[in-house]
Design an enzyme around this catalytic site. Structure first.
Site, PDB file in Angstrom:
ATOM      1  CG  ASP A 185      -2.222   0.760   0.939  1.00 29.72           C
ATOM      2  OD1 ASP A 185      -2.230   1.618   0.040  1.00 29.72           O
ATOM      3  OD2 ASP A 185      -3.223   0.520   1.647  1.00 29.72           O
ATOM      4  CD  GLU A 228     -19.988   5.579   5.029  1.00 31.91           C
ATOM      5  OE1 GLU A 228     -19.703   4.748   5.912  1.00 31.91           O
ATOM      6  OE2 GLU A 228     -20.976   5.451   4.286  1.00 31.91           O
TER       7      GLU A 228
END
Length: 881
Positions: free
Chosen positions: A270, A618
Site C-alpha cells: 500500500d 465516511e
C-alpha cells in the site's frame, strides 16, 4: 580495392549484426514462452534499472525500447480517477454486494476491463504514461467489513467471508478475462491482511487475532481469489499483524501466500507502507532495513511515497540482499506486463483494438442501471405504502441526499457522462400533472441555514468576472504557482487526481483573489464550504484563520457590506488528503425551526426524505472531524440526530414519510423503523441511482436487494472498534437482536418454500445435495435471493451461530414455481480449528434454506425451512494448498 571481394564480407557482417540484433531482443519473440522472454529481458538490465522498475512509477528503458509504466490504477466500481475520460460508474461495492448476483458483478468487471483497455490504448497511442492510465488495477477490496464504524467498509463486499469470496472471484474473472494468452486487465486483491480500521491508526496499528479467526474470517476470501480465481496481484496492508508489518510478515507473506497458496503473481505495498516499517511500527531502524525485509518477504513493488526501495541498490552493494532476490521481484513484475501484451504486436493482442467508443456505451449504462436496481434493499414497507402512484397531486422531496452527486458516485470513482440524482429520477417518473416540490431543509449533521444567492457578477478580478486562482504543488504556498482566472470557486475531488496541470490533489495549497462590489448595502454572509483548513482575508484583515489547525474551519462570515465600496477578498486553503471540497458563494443566514420546515410540506400527498450519510464523511483517512465522524471513520452508528429530529417533525404532518437512505455502512435507525411506514436503503448507487430508486418507489422495479451487513440497533451492540476478535461481530457471531439481519430484504411480492430434499446423513468425505421448491405467491413478478446457511451443532464451535454456504438469485413470475439445487462439498461443511487446519468432523449440522436467516421472528412462516443432517465417519482433514 576489389569491390567484389568486399561484398561477401559485408554480407557476412550484416548477417552477423542481424542475428545479434535478433538475439538482443529475444524477449520480443512472441513464439517463446513468457518465462523465457522475461528471463532474457531481466538479464539485460543493470541493477539500477531493476530497482527503478520496482517503484509504482517506472521510467523508460530507452536502450531496450521499453516505455515508462505507472502501476497505480483503480477500478473499484468502474474505471476510476480520470476526469478526462467519461466512463461508466456502477454502484459502490457494498451496493454491488447487496445484489447477491455474481453474474452481474462478473459482467460489470468485464465491461470495466473493456473501458480500461480503451483508455490504455488511447493514452499509449498518445505516449501518455501517467497514473491511472495503466491496466494494473488495485481492486477489489476484499477485507471483511467487521465493524460498521470503519469508513472504508463501503469499498468491500460486506461482512461475510463466503459472500465476499464468491463475489470477489466473479470480479477477478470478469476483469482478467478468459483469453488463454493475454490478460484483459490485472486485478489486485487488497488489503492483505486483517485490515479494517481505524483509519487514523492504520499506519501504526498492530492486529492480534486468534489463529481460528485468522483463517475462518480474515484469510478466507483472499484464499478464494488466489487459489480459485488466480488473481494476479496482492496489495499488502499498512498495519502490522502479530507484531510484524504485513508487507514483511513471515506467516502472511511467505508461509501462506507464497508457500501454501503457491501465489505466483506480484505483490505491491500500500502507498507508503514500507516507510511505515520504521516511521510508525518502529520494527526496523531505517529505510534500507525496511526495503530489504519487504523484498525478502516477497513484496515486489513499492507504491511511491518516500520510495523506500530506492535504497536497494546500496543494499545489494553492502551485501545485505542478494541481487537474485531483486531479479525474482522484477521477473514477477515483468511477467504481468508481458501477460497484458505490452511488448507484443497489436495484431496479436485482441484487446488492442478496443477504442474509446467503448467508454460509457449504452450496454454499460444499462448494466449500471440494472445493478443499481438490484442493489436497493426494501427494509420496511408497512401497509403497502410502496409502491407510490405516479399521478399523486403533490410529492415533497427533502433531505441532503436528494440532489447529491458524490453520494451516488462513492469513492475511487470515475466520471460518467451523465449522473441522475434522486430528485431528477422522481421528476422523470411521475405524471406531468404531479407537483414535485424540493427543499433540502437539513444537511447531514446540521440544519441548512445558509441560503445562497446568485451574485456572480459582483465578484471580479482585473475587470473580468471571477476569481484569480493560484495553485501550489505544496502545502505552504511556496515556489511558483499555476495561476488562472476562474468564474467560480467550485472544487471537489475524491482520491488522487490532478486539480490543475501538475497539481496533485493529495497535497496542494490554493489562493483565490477577487474584488467584491456590492450592488446594495445589507447584511450578507460569505460562505466557504470546505472540509479543509482555510483563511479568509478582507481588505488585508484576517477574518477567519484555521490554517494552523488552531480552530476548526468555520466557513461562514457575516457582516454589513456597503454599496459603492470595494472589498478585496482573499481565500487561502491548504488541501491535504485524498478527498476534499472547496466552494464559495454569497447569501444569507436563515434559522427556521424544524417544525416550520416540516409544516411547509404538510399539503403533500407523500414526503420522501432522502437522508443518510455521504462518502465525504465516511472514507479513507479523510481528515473530517465533526459530530459522528473522525478521520473517515464513524464514532457512532446512529443516524445523525438532526435528521431524526426532522423526521419526527415530518411525521407530525400526518402524511406518509418514505425514508430513502443512502449510506455505505449500517446505520442504527431504531426510531425510524418503529415510526416510519417505508424505508429503502439505496447505498451509493452509481451514475443511474436516481433512476433506479424512482423505479423502485413507483413500482417499475420490484426491489430484490439483500443486506450484505448486519444493521445493529445501537452502539452498545458493538465491541470496541480496535478489537479484531470476531466475538459478537457480524451475523455469524452476534448473539443479540439486530435491527435488520444480514440477508434481509423485502419485496412487493411474496415467496414460499416447500419440498425440501436433503439426505438424513452423509459421510465426512461426501457431498450433500439440497433441493427446494420456491414459489412466487404474490401478485407481482419478482426476484428472490435464496440463501443456504449451516450451523454446527457441536460444543467446540467457537460460538459460531451460522454461516452462509450458498445463494442463488432467481426470477419468478407471479404464481410461478422453480426447483433449486445446491451441492455442498466437504469444504462447505468443514470448520477451521485453532491450528489453522480445515476439517470435517462427525456430528450434526443444521441446514436452513430460504429468503432470509432462520430467525425467531420468522418462525411459523414459510420464509425458510430447516433440516438436521448427521455427519458420519472419521475426521477428514482437508488439504489446503
Amino acid at each position: 580495392m576489389n569491390v567484389y571481394k568486399i561484398i561477401p564480407a559485408l554480407v557476412a557482417i550484416f548477417f552477423f549484426l542481424a542475428c545479434a540484433k535478433k538475439e538482443e531482443y529475444l524477449f520480443r519473440d512472441t513464439s517463446l514462452p513468457i518465462e523465457q522472454r522475461v528471463e532474457d529481458l531481466v538479464s539485460r538490465l543493470t541493477l539500477e534499472e531493476k530497482v527503478l522498475q520496482m517503484a509504482s512509477t517506472t521510467p523508460a528503458i530507452e536502450r531496450l525500447g521499453i516505455p515508462p509504466y505507472d502501476w497505480q490504477n483503480e477500478c473499484l466500481h468502474g474505471v476510476g480517477k480520470l476526469a478526462e475520460y467519461k466512463v461508466t460508474v456502477y454502484p459502490q461495492p457494498i451496493g454491488m454486494a447487496a445484489t447477491w448476483d455474481e453474474n452481474s458483478i462478473l459482467k460489470m468487471a468485464d465491461y470495466t476491463a473493456e473501458e480500461g483497455r480503451a483508455v490504455y490504448n488511447d493514452t499509449s497511442a498518445k505516449k501518455k504514461f501517467g497514473s491511472y492510465y495503466g491496466l494494473t488495477y488495485w481492486s477489489p477490496n476484499i477485507n471483511i467489513f467487521r465493524d460498521p464504524r470503519w469508513g472504508r467498509g463501503h469499498e468491500t463486499f460486506g461482512e461475510d467471508p463466503y459472500l465476499t469470496g464468491t463475489l470477489g472471484k466473479a470480479f477477478v474473472r470478469g476483469l482478467q478475462g478468459d483469453d488463454p494468452d493475454y490478460l484483459k486487465a490485472s486485478a489486485c486483491a487488497k488489503h492483505y491482511a486483517v485490515h479494517s480500521g481505524p483509519e487514523s491508526l492504520r499506519h501504526e496499528f498492530n492486529t492480534e487475532v486468534s489463529t481460528y479467526d485468522l483463517w475462518d474470517t480474515y484469510l478466507t476470501s483472499f484464499k478464494d481469489l488466489v487459489v480459485d480465481a488466480k488473481v494476479t496481484g496482492i496489495m499488502c496492508a499498512y498495519n502490522a499483524y502479530a507484531g510484524r508489518p504485513c508487507c514483511g510478515n513471515d506467516l502472511l507473506m511467505i508461509d501462506i501466500l507464497r508457500n501454501k497458496w503457491k501465489f505466483t503473481g506480484y505483490v505491491t505495498s500500500d502507498c507508503g507502507a514500507i516507510d511505515d516499517f520504521y516511521t510508525y511500527h518502529k520494527t526496523h531502524p531505517d529505510t534500507i532495513s525496511a526495503a530489504v525485509d519487504a523484498v525478502m518477504h516477497g513484496t515486489d513493488l513499492d507504491c511511491i511515497r518516500d520510495i523506500a526501495f530506492k535504497t536497494l541498490v546500496e543494499a545489494v552493494k553492502q551485501g545485505r540482499i542478494e541481487e537474485r532476490k531483486i531479479d525474482e521481484a522484477v521477473k514477477r513484475l515483468f511477467t504481468i506486463r508481458f501477460r497484458l501484451g505490452f511488448f507484443d504486436p497489436q495484431d496479436k493482442v485482441k484487446y488492442s483494438n478496443i477504442t474509446i467508443d467503448a467508454l460509457d456505451r449504452q450496454e454499460h449504462k444499462d448494466h449500471a442501471l440494472k445493478m443499481a436496481q438490484q442493489s436497493i434493499v426494501l427494509l420496511k414497507n408497512e401497509n403497502q405504502t410502496l409502491p407510490l402512484r405516479k399521478n399523486l397531486r403533490k410529492i415533497a422531496v427533502v433531505g441532503p441526499n436528494a440532489t447529491t452527486e458524490i453520494g451516488l458516485l462513492g469513492n475511487y470513482h470515475g466520471y460518467p457522462s451523465k449522473i441522475v440524482n434522486l430528485l431528477e429520477g422522481i421528476r422523470r417518473k411521475v405524471s406531468p400533472q404531479t407537483e414535485v416540490y424540493y427543499q433540502k431543509m437539513v444537511d447531514y449533521i446540521d440544519i441548512d441555514s445558509f441560503v445562497s444567492e446568485d451574485r456572480r457578477d459582483e465578484f471580479t478580478y482585473n475587470g473580468n468576472t471571477g476569481y484569480y486562482a493560484e495553485y501550489y504543488n505544496n502545502l505552504d504556498f511556496s515556489g511558483t504557482a499555476l495561476s488562472e482566472l476562474q468564474k467560480d470557486i467550485d472544487l471537489s475531488y475524491m482520491g488522487e487526481t490532478e486539480i490543475a496541470k501538475g497539481i496533485k490533489s493529495t497535497s496542494f495549497s490554493v489562493r483565490y483573489t477577487t474584488l467584491f462590489r456590492p450592488k446594495e448595502t445589507k447584511v450578507q454572509t460569505l460562505n466557504i464550504d470546505t472540509d479543509k483548513r482555510i483563511k479568509l482575508i478582507i481588505n488585508n484583515e484576517v477574518k477567519i484563520d484555521a490554517l494552523e489547525g488552531k480552530t476548526k474551519p468555520n466557513g461562514l462570515y457575516t457582516s454589513t457590506f456597503e454599496k459603492g465600496k470595494e472589498y478585496k477578498i482573499v481565500i487561502e486553503a491548504v488541501m491535504k488528503g485524498r478527498h476534499g471540497k472547496l466552494f464559495f458563494n454569497l447569501g444569507r443566514i436563515e434559522n427556521p425551526s424544524l417544525n416550520s420546515l416540516a409544516m411547509g410540506v404538510k399539503d403533500a400527498d407523500v414526503i420522501i426524505f432522502a437522508g443518510g450519510i455521504s462518502p465525504e464523511l465516511e472514507g479513507e483517512q479523510n481528515g473530517v472531524d465533526c459530530e459522528g465522524f473522525q478521520d473517515g471513520d464513524r464514532t457512532t452508528i446512529k443516524l445523525p440526530k438532526i435528521q431524526t429530529m426532522l423526521l419526527k417533525e415530518l411525521k407530525k404532518t400526518g402524511k406518509p414519510v418514505v425514508f430513502v437512505m443512502m449510506t455505505g455502512s449500517a446505520i442504527a435507525i431504531d426510531w425510524e423503523d418503529k415510526n416510519l411506514p417505508a424505508i429503502l436503503n439505496a447505498w451509493y448507487g452509481g451514475q443511474s441511482a436516481g433512476t433506479a430508486i424512482a423505479d423502485v418507489l413507483f413500482g417499475d422495479y420490484n426491489p430484490s436487494g439483500r443486506l450484505p451487513v448486519t444493521f445493529y440497533k445501537d452502539d452498545k451492540d458493538l465491541p470496541p472498534f480496535t478489537d479484531y476478535s470476531m466475538k459478537d461481530r457480524t451475523y455469524r457471531y452476534f448473539k443479540g437482536e439486530s435491527l435488520y439481519s444480514f440477508g434481509h430484504g423485502l419485496s412487493y411480492t411474496t415467496f414460499a418454500y416447500d419440498n425440501l430434499q436433503v439426505p438424513e446423513k452423509v459421510t465426512t468425505t461426501g457431498t450433500i445435495s439440497v433441493k427446494v421448491n420456491v414459489t412466487n405467491t404474490g401478485q407481482r413478478d419478482g426476484e428472490e435471493v435464496i440463501q443456504l446457511y449451516i450451523s454446527h451443532l457441536l460444543e467446540d464451535n467457537h460460538n459460531l451461530v451460522r454461516s452462509l454456504k450458498g445463494f442463488k438469485r432467481i426470477a419468478l413470475k407471479k404464481g410461478e414455481s422453480q426447483s433449486v439445487e445446491f451441492v455442498l462439498t466437504p469444504k462447505d461443511i468443514s470448520r477451521w480449528n485453532d491450528s489453522g487446519e480445515q476439517t470435517v468432523s462427525p456430528g450434526n449440522i443444521q441446514l436452513s434454506i430460504g429468503g432470509c436467516q432462520p430467525e425467531k421472528k420468522f418462525e411459523g412462516t414459510n420464509k425458510f425451512l430447516i433440516k438436521t443432517i448427521k455427519i458420519e465417519g472419521n475426521k477428514n482433514k482437508l488439504v489446503s494448498n
